[in-house]
Design an enzyme around this catalytic site. Sequence first.
Site, short mmCIF file in Angstrom:
data_model
loop_
_atom_site.label_atom_id
_atom_site.label_comp_id
_atom_site.label_asym_id
_atom_site.label_seq_id
_atom_site.Cartn_x
_atom_site.Cartn_y
_atom_site.Cartn_z
N LYS A 29 0.82 -1.22 0.00
CA LYS A 29 0.00 0.00 0.00
C LYS A 29 0.85 1.27 0.00
O LYS A 29 0.50 2.24 -0.66
CB LYS A 29 -0.98 0.02 1.17
CG LYS A 29 -0.36 0.25 2.54
CD LYS A 29 -1.41 0.34 3.61
CE LYS A 29 -0.79 0.47 4.98
NZ LYS A 29 -0.16 1.76 5.24
N THR A 30 1.98 1.26 0.75
CA THR A 30 2.82 2.46 0.78
C THR A 30 3.37 2.75 -0.61
O THR A 30 3.45 3.89 -1.03
CB THR A 30 3.97 2.30 1.80
OG1 THR A 30 3.41 1.95 3.06
CG2 THR A 30 4.76 3.59 1.95
N ASP A 212 -4.10 7.48 4.40
CA ASP A 212 -3.61 6.14 4.77
C ASP A 212 -4.38 5.61 5.97
O ASP A 212 -4.86 6.38 6.80
CB ASP A 212 -2.11 6.27 5.09
CG ASP A 212 -1.42 4.92 5.20
OD1 ASP A 212 -2.00 3.92 4.75
OD2 ASP A 212 -0.29 4.88 5.74
N GLU A 213 -4.48 4.28 6.09
CA GLU A 213 -5.11 3.62 7.25
C GLU A 213 -6.50 4.19 7.56
O GLU A 213 -6.81 4.54 8.70
CB GLU A 213 -4.21 3.75 8.50
CG GLU A 213 -2.78 3.27 8.32
CD GLU A 213 -2.62 1.76 8.37
OE1 GLU A 213 -3.63 1.05 8.21
OE2 GLU A 213 -1.48 1.29 8.52
N GLN A 243 -7.82 -5.02 9.58
CA GLN A 243 -6.76 -4.55 10.48
C GLN A 243 -7.22 -3.37 11.34
O GLN A 243 -6.42 -2.57 11.80
CB GLN A 243 -5.51 -4.15 9.68
CG GLN A 243 -4.85 -5.33 8.97
CD GLN A 243 -3.52 -4.96 8.35
OE1 GLN A 243 -2.53 -4.76 9.04
NE2 GLN A 243 -3.50 -4.84 7.03
N ARG A 597 2.40 -10.30 10.55
CA ARG A 597 3.71 -9.63 10.73
C ARG A 597 4.83 -10.56 10.27
O ARG A 597 5.95 -10.11 10.03
CB ARG A 597 3.98 -9.27 12.20
CG ARG A 597 3.04 -8.29 12.89
CD ARG A 597 2.75 -7.06 12.11
NE ARG A 597 1.56 -7.24 11.30
CZ ARG A 597 1.25 -6.52 10.24
NH1 ARG A 597 2.06 -5.58 9.82
NH2 ARG A 597 0.15 -6.74 9.55
#
Length: 666
Positions: A29-30, A212-213, A243, A597
Amino acid sequence: MLNLNPQQHAAIHYLDGPLLVLAGAGSGKTRVITEKIAYLITQGRYPAHQIAAITFTNKAAREMQERVGHLLSKFQTRGLTVCTFHALGMRLLREEASAAGYKKQFSILDSADAGKIVGELLGSSGREIIFKAQHQISLWKNDLLTPEMVIAQADDPWTRQIGQLFASYQDTLMSYQAVDFDDLIRIPVILMQQQDGIRYKWQMRLRYLLVDECQDTNTCQYAMMRLLAGGDAQFTAVGDDDQSIYAWRGANMENLRLLQQDYPNLKIIKLEQNYRSSARILRVANQVIAHNPKLFPKTLWSEYGLGDMIDVIACNNEGHEADLVVSRIVHQKLVGGDAVNYRDFAILYRGNHQARIFEEALRSRRIPYKLSGGQSFFDKAEIKDVLAYIRLLANPDDDPAFLRAVTTPRRGVGDTTLAKLNNYAKVAQCSLFAAACSIDALSELASKSRESVQQFIALLTDYQRRAYHDDAGSLLQDLLKDISYEIHLLSTEEGRAGEIKWRNVQDLVSWISKKGLEDGKNILEIAQTIALMTLLEGKEDEEADMVSMSTLHASKGLEYPHVFLVGCEEGVFPHADSVEQNNIDEERRLMYVGITRARETLTLTHCHKRKRAGSWEFHEPSRFIDEMPAEDIRLLGRKNSEPVVSQAEGKSILASMIARLNEKQT
């Protein structure tokens, strides 16, 4: 834009209206956000100064800025905004301060300063009651509720009491010309809602938004996004409902659903290809999260091969659990040799209280480690002392800073003197600084106290005058010398603690000096930057070769080759409070975050019994383990299951140790 998958390519190139990118864990995504910024500037005809990328942490903003810097020249990115919601709110509020009834150099209070005000208004110093009241006020602010609305809707005495406290708290902040963390977004939102001119000005200034997020936004942040986006609604929101783990601090996953209602022409693109984990890790993650109701169904997949089985290990108690995890780290490091570093390992847990026993086990094996969510550099008492002086130079009406500075180091101004100044300030409706400058207030004091207060005011006035033009670093060194701060530390701290604290202060001075020279800013301009940094995060040392220890919440956005998820038992994870409050869905999302993770290996541990308040408690394994696909997990240490260390593994460990010893001898 090489090696983009079709969905990433589509997300970057879509400019025909509002877009929601549903980005699964590890789906790049980044990269999508940074490549889209480059595309907007080079192909989309948006000048950099009309684009804002909004994140939740300074760390995420820094990473984005660095990546954009690799894609475009400094000239191309001039004026680009990449910052947190709070930093953007601060920028807007600083520019529109007068419209909000503030002066430009308003103070930003951290949680401790705000807590002192709440404690004084409550007439209590009990940490639990202060925290509870602060947390409730924060949730109300994030929901855009005013004290009047809260009091009118209150249906129990506690809510009514805290609602009235909220009103007094806001009045106090206003009289201090100060804002708290939540106000940095709340006040700009109210300004844009109430004043068309301000809203239109900022909509014209920021023509394209990247958020973002998005699943972590609260009501207030979502309102800010909508107000800035305006009627044109040119934005890309990136989020993942799987998330969403911050409901306890006001985050509202429903905002992703609201996007579809508020923007009927919203385009949705899913990123499901994972570039982080093995297929087996993703299969486990997908099956666990499938037990939650879905806003947007998606399935993560990767091309990284099946990968190792996921080990689920039953331990006797927490001591056994810590020894076992550390032994596995030692073994993997031994077998991997130079190809494996300590920073490749992470120990993740549900609550901070679980960390201590792992710290002891790591220390006993002399393994370096770092704690996430430990005390930040800016939370240290000596740093907060120096920052109080800086805040006071920037805003003399900052009462919490005045109180800290006038009493550190002690300078003959005691509680009686402060009480008299406070009483005068209340009646005259002025700040403590203004009271300390008033002849009427000073006449109430004993001659010795009056002299001490006047000396303090003379010192501050001199430095306030110098603050506009003097070099920030030199000014601060002079101030520390004038207040004899080094002598204060060395005389009040035992052993080498004073030297260590003084070294920390010198680190701060060096950082401020460098910031002043690089950005061409004086100490007053640096003050607000520091205030925001202290609220968001401290210093980070990510490159150090250390095992990472972190809560699951703090691990979001990070990744490691080898992950140990510890304490996976009922009452610990899922947390007993969440089970009681029927918040299992959020706990399951937290488990999903923990699993994703891991890149190569994932190990889960649970204990048969744990000590609590001196007596043993017996626990069942976490329900989330039963939700995992049986063919992908290996149960160890349970009755009728494989032993924790198999015979083959034992031989392998022994052979590795002998080989290492032989290497050292040759």
